[in-house]
Structures are given as structure tokens and as C-alpha cells.
Design a protein around this motif. Structure first.
Motif, PDB file in Angstrom:
ATOM      1  N   ASN A 155      -3.737  -2.806   3.001  1.00  0.00           N
ATOM      2  CA  ASN A 155      -2.970  -1.950   2.357  1.00  0.00           C
ATOM      3  C   ASN A 155      -3.339  -0.869   2.100  1.00  0.00           C
ATOM      4  N   VAL A 156      -5.035  -0.847   1.677  1.00  0.00           N
ATOM      5  CA  VAL A 156      -6.146   0.461   1.594  1.00  0.00           C
ATOM      6  C   VAL A 156      -5.582   1.596   2.927  1.00  0.00           C
ATOM      7  N   VAL A 157      -5.382   1.234   4.587  1.00  0.00           N
ATOM      8  CA  VAL A 157      -4.592   2.050   5.242  1.00  0.00           C
ATOM      9  C   VAL A 157      -4.052   2.806   4.742  1.00  0.00           C
ATOM     10  N   ALA A 158      -2.895   1.628   4.749  1.00  0.00           N
ATOM     11  CA  ALA A 158      -1.216   2.175   4.407  1.00  0.00           C
ATOM     12  C   ALA A 158      -0.790   3.285   3.082  1.00  0.00           C
ATOM     13  N   PHE A 159      -2.004   2.866   1.778  1.00  0.00           N
ATOM     14  CA  PHE A 159      -1.932   3.419   1.058  1.00  0.00           C
ATOM     15  C   PHE A 159      -2.273   5.157   1.178  1.00  0.00           C
ATOM     16  N   ILE A 160      -3.082   5.319   1.910  1.00  0.00           N
ATOM     17  CA  ILE A 160      -4.174   6.529   2.290  1.00  0.00           C
ATOM     18  C   ILE A 160      -3.097   7.073   3.027  1.00  0.00           C
ATOM     19  N   VAL A 161      -2.598   6.771   4.277  1.00  0.00           N
ATOM     20  CA  VAL A 161      -2.083   7.652   5.524  1.00  0.00           C
ATOM     21  C   VAL A 161      -1.028   7.559   4.140  1.00  0.00           C
ATOM     22  N   GLY A 190       0.823  -1.405  -0.294  1.00  0.00           N
ATOM     23  CA  GLY A 190       0.057  -0.146   0.143  1.00  0.00           C
ATOM     24  C   GLY A 190       1.167   1.539  -0.203  1.00  0.00           C
ATOM     25  N   ALA A 191       2.035   0.865   0.813  1.00  0.00           N
ATOM     26  CA  ALA A 191       2.755   2.255   0.955  1.00  0.00           C
ATOM     27  C   ALA A 191       3.637   2.434  -0.452  1.00  0.00           C
ATOM     28  N   ILE A 192       3.921   1.866  -1.370  1.00  0.00           N
ATOM     29  CA  ILE A 192       4.972   1.949  -2.559  1.00  0.00           C
ATOM     30  C   ILE A 192       4.027   2.285  -3.552  1.00  0.00           C
ATOM     31  N   LEU A 193       2.722   1.715  -3.144  1.00  0.00           N
ATOM     32  CA  LEU A 193       2.127   2.175  -4.367  1.00  0.00           C
ATOM     33  C   LEU A 193       1.715   4.077  -4.025  1.00  0.00           C
ATOM     34  N   ALA A 194       1.153   4.599  -3.146  1.00  0.00           N
ATOM     35  CA  ALA A 194       1.634   6.499  -2.671  1.00  0.00           C
ATOM     36  C   ALA A 194       2.124   6.813  -3.610  1.00  0.00           C
ATOM     37  N   VAL A 195       3.569   6.043  -3.826  1.00  0.00           N
ATOM     38  CA  VAL A 195       4.981   6.344  -4.141  1.00  0.00           C
ATOM     39  C   VAL A 195       4.472   6.472  -5.829  1.00  0.00           C
ATOM     40  N   VAL A 196       3.765   5.159  -6.225  1.00  0.00           N
ATOM     41  CA  VAL A 196       3.592   5.010  -7.578  1.00  0.00           C
ATOM     42  C   VAL A 196       2.261   5.875  -7.741  1.00  0.00           C
ATOM     43  N   VAL A 197       1.480   6.515  -7.225  1.00  0.00           N
ATOM     44  CA  VAL A 197       0.197   7.845  -7.696  1.00  0.00           C
ATOM     45  C   VAL A 197       1.192   8.603  -7.500  1.00  0.00           C
ATOM     46  N   LEU A 198       1.659   9.260  -6.317  1.00  0.00           N
ATOM     47  CA  LEU A 198       2.181  10.523  -6.082  1.00  0.00           C
ATOM     48  C   LEU A 198       3.186  10.783  -7.369  1.00  0.00           C
ATOM     49  N   TYR A 199       4.336   9.929  -7.923  1.00  0.00           N
ATOM     50  CA  TYR A 199       4.514   9.723  -9.074  1.00  0.00           C
ATOM     51  C   TYR A 199       4.578   9.347  -9.760  1.00  0.00           C
ATOM     52  N   TRP A 200       3.195   9.482 -10.729  1.00  0.00           N
ATOM     53  CA  TRP A 200       3.127   8.323 -11.620  1.00  0.00           C
ATOM     54  C   TRP A 200       3.590   8.999 -13.207  1.00  0.00           C
ATOM     55  N   ARG A 201       3.961  10.492 -13.034  1.00  0.00           N
ATOM     56  CA  ARG A 201       4.461  11.067 -14.450  1.00  0.00           C
ATOM     57  C   ARG A 201       5.943  10.216 -14.679  1.00  0.00           C
ATOM     58  N   LYS A 202       6.858  10.260 -13.578  1.00  0.00           N
ATOM     59  CA  LYS A 202       7.625   9.102 -13.444  1.00  0.00           C
ATOM     60  C   LYS A 202       7.570   7.919 -13.713  1.00  0.00           C
ATOM     61  N   PHE A 203       6.923   7.512 -12.606  1.00  0.00           N
ATOM     62  CA  PHE A 203       6.729   5.513 -12.798  1.00  0.00           C
ATOM     63  C   PHE A 203       6.572   5.336 -14.438  1.00  0.00           C
ATOM     64  N   PHE A 204       5.749   5.850 -15.086  1.00  0.00           N
ATOM     65  CA  PHE A 204       4.816   5.474 -16.346  1.00  0.00           C
ATOM     66  C   PHE A 204       5.160   6.312 -17.405  1.00  0.00           C
ATOM     67  N   ASN A 205       6.550   7.154 -17.867  1.00  0.00           N
ATOM     68  CA  ASN A 205       7.360   7.820 -18.767  1.00  0.00           C
ATOM     69  C   ASN A 205       8.267   6.295 -19.056  1.00  0.00           C
ATOM     70  N   PHE A 206       7.719   5.802 -19.764  1.00  0.00           N
ATOM     71  CA  PHE A 206       8.471   4.746 -21.061  1.00  0.00           C
ATOM     72  C   PHE A 206       9.852   5.161 -21.413  1.00  0.00           C
ATOM     73  N   LYS A 207       9.846   6.139 -21.808  1.00  0.00           N
ATOM     74  CA  LYS A 207      10.823   6.724 -23.079  1.00  0.00           C
ATOM     75  C   LYS A 207      11.769   6.413 -22.293  1.00  0.00           C
ATOM     76  N   ASN A 208      11.602   6.831 -20.499  1.00  0.00           N
ATOM     77  CA  ASN A 208      12.834   7.552 -19.752  1.00  0.00           C
ATOM     78  C   ASN A 208      13.797   5.991 -19.491  1.00  0.00           C
ATOM     79  N   TRP A 209      14.756   5.358 -19.926  1.00  0.00           N
ATOM     80  CA  TRP A 209      15.000   4.148 -19.726  1.00  0.00           C
ATOM     81  C   TRP A 209      15.531   4.243 -18.669  1.00  0.00           C
ATOM     82  N   LYS A 210      16.568   5.066 -18.797  1.00  0.00           N
ATOM     83  CA  LYS A 210      17.668   5.656 -18.109  1.00  0.00           C
ATOM     84  C   LYS A 210      17.519   5.671 -16.482  1.00  0.00           C
TER      85      LYS A 210
END
Length: 264
Positions: free
Chosen positions: A215-221, A52-72
Motif C-alpha cells: 500500500n505504501v508503494v502503490a500510494f507513492i507511485v 494506497g492508490a485511493i489515498l493518493a487521490v485524497v491527498v492530491l485533492y484534499w481540499r475537495k474531499f475535506f470541504n464538508f460544506k460542499n455536501w453536493k
């Protein structure tokens, strides 16, 4: 473990995972106080609610994690996570043994707190002010720093952020790279634990419910904790977290010395 206890642990995980105060250490202490630290499901739960906690990072920084052109970016994370994967696999049993020791947590909190009191002065000339400027050698060095956090109470966040600052990253960039690095690191640790003990969830509907709620609670917090930490870190640095760690560590040692409800 009941729902109330699961929510308490999830809140602790969400609040502390990305702060330099050791989420694992805090959960060990809280589960000991709740009297559920010997339960096998609790031990697995404390690791697996990191999802849940790491999903929070992916959501907050989704542009970074889903920019598949930035292979570096992905390659840097791959290099940085290798040391933890290797050492975590080689010393898994010893790490699990340390996870049962509040005394280890207390000592690590105090020593780490002392380091945080001075770290802003030690690394006060940063030159890397964006993630793009982090090179591959710096990334893997930060990965080795992260491995220090295999000792409960050290804090993965603190170790990797300090490692980043030692590599000339600004506090903000070091913190954000620590968040990014948490995703593959914690996903691997959680996946390994789930693979090893999946029967504790799959064969028990009550445990499955607690796992989902946790996991839901950990994600929100964690969403709120990450935003707060970045803001506080830029304004105040690490000293406040250093004092906090020392106080908590001393309280834990005092509790153990007076034979309170903490197993050593």
C-alpha cells in the motif's frame, strides 16, 4: 508471495489504477508471469493495495474531499457509486471467476483500445468544465458506465471517464471525477475483500508486512501517475492509450497461444 513480488504488483497498481489501461488486468498478467496467481493471498492483495492508490487521490485533492460544506459533492459520489455496489454484490462470484482469466483481460484490452482510438472524436463538444456543473443524473449515469469495468481488462478509469465525456464533461473534469469516484468504489471493494479474508493478514505477520509495503508503494507511485495522466490527457487525448492497450492485448493473446506461463 515475497517482498519483491509484492513491490512489483504495487508498482503496477500505482501506475495503472488511474490510467485507462486496466490495473486489474495488468496485475492478473503480472501475477501469472510471476507464478503467484493461484495464491489466495495474492488475489486479496491485488484488490487491497487499492487502498494506497485511493489515498493518493485524497491527498492530491484534499481540499475537495475535506470541504464538508460542499455536501453536493459527496451526494454526487454517493449516487454514482450505487450501481457498482449493487451489481458488485450481486455478481461477486462471477466477477471473481473472470479475474482468473488472462484471455478475458486480453480481449477486453483490445476492444477497449479500439474504443479509445475514436473516443476523442465522438465526444468533442463538452460543456461541463467544472465538477460543480455535474448534475445528479449525470453522476449516476457515469456510475453505470463504471460498472462495465467489472469485466477484467476494461478499466474502471476508462469506463468512467468515457461515461463522463458522454455526459458532456471535458476530458480533465471527466478524469478528475473518475478519480473522485474511485475512492468510495475501491474503498467498498477493498473493505469487502478484507472483511471476507481478513484472516489471511491478521493471522500471518509476513502477509501483514507485505500488505503494508504494497500500500505504501502503490500510494507513492499513484501520486506521480495521477499528475502525469492529467497532463498527458489534456495534451494528447486517449489515442496513445488505445494503441498501448491493443499492443498489450495482442501480446497477451500471442503468449497464451504459444503456451507461455499464463493460465487461461
Amino acid at each position: 508471495m515475497n517482498i519483491f513480488e509484492a513491490i512489483i504488483l504495487a508498482i503496477v497498481e500505482g501506475l495503472t489504477e488511474f490510467l485507462p489501461v486496466s490495473s486489474t488486468g495488468h496485475m492478473i498478467i503480472v501475477s501469472s508471469l510471476l507464478g503467484i496467481n493461484e495464491d489466495e493471498f495474492t488475489k486479496m492483495f491485488e484488490v487491497c493495495i487499492q487502498l494506497g492508490a485511493i489515498l493518493a487521490v485524497v491527498v492530491l485533492y484534499w481540499r475537495k474531499f475535506f470541504n464538508f460544506k460542499n455536501w453536493k459533492f459527496y451526494f454526487k459520489l454517493f449516487l454514482a457509486v450505487i450501481p457498482a455496489l449493487i451489481l458488485g454484490y450481486l455478481f461477486a462470484d462471477k466477477i471473481d471467476a473472470l479475474l482468473e482469466s488472462p484471455t478475458t483481460v486480453a480481449v477486453s484490452l483490445i476492444l477497449g483500445g479500439i474504443v479509445l482510438l475514436f473516443v476523442d472524436k465522438w465526444f468533442n463538444n463538452p460543456v461541463v468544465d467544472t465538477e460543480e456543473k455535474i448534475n445528479y443524473f449525470q453522476a449516476i449515469r457515469i456510475g453505470f458506465y463504471q460498472c462495465i469495468a467489472m469485466i477484467p481488462g476494461v478499466s474502471r478509469s476508462a469506463a468512467s471517464i468515457i461515461g463522463g465525456m458522454q455526459q458532456k464533461l471535458t476530458r480533465k473534469v471527466a478524469a478528475e471525477f473518475s478519480f473522485f469516484l474511485a475512492v468510495p468504489t475501491m474503498a467498498a471493494a477493498t473493505g469487502y475483500k478484507l472483511l471476507k479474508h481478513h484472516d489471511l493478514i491478521m493471522n500471518n505477520s509476513e502477509n501483514m508486512k507485505l500488505f503494508i509495503i504494497g500500500n505504501v508503494v502503490a500510494f507513492i507511485v499513484a501520486m506521480f501517475a495521477i499528475k502525469f495522466f492529467i497532463s498527458a490527457l489534456q495534451k494528447y487525448g486517449f489515442k496513445m492509450w488505445g494503441y498501448y492497450r491493443i499492443i498489450v492485448g495482442v501480446v497477451i493473446l500471442a503468449a497464451i497461444f504459444m503456451n507461455w506461463n499464463l493460465s487461461v
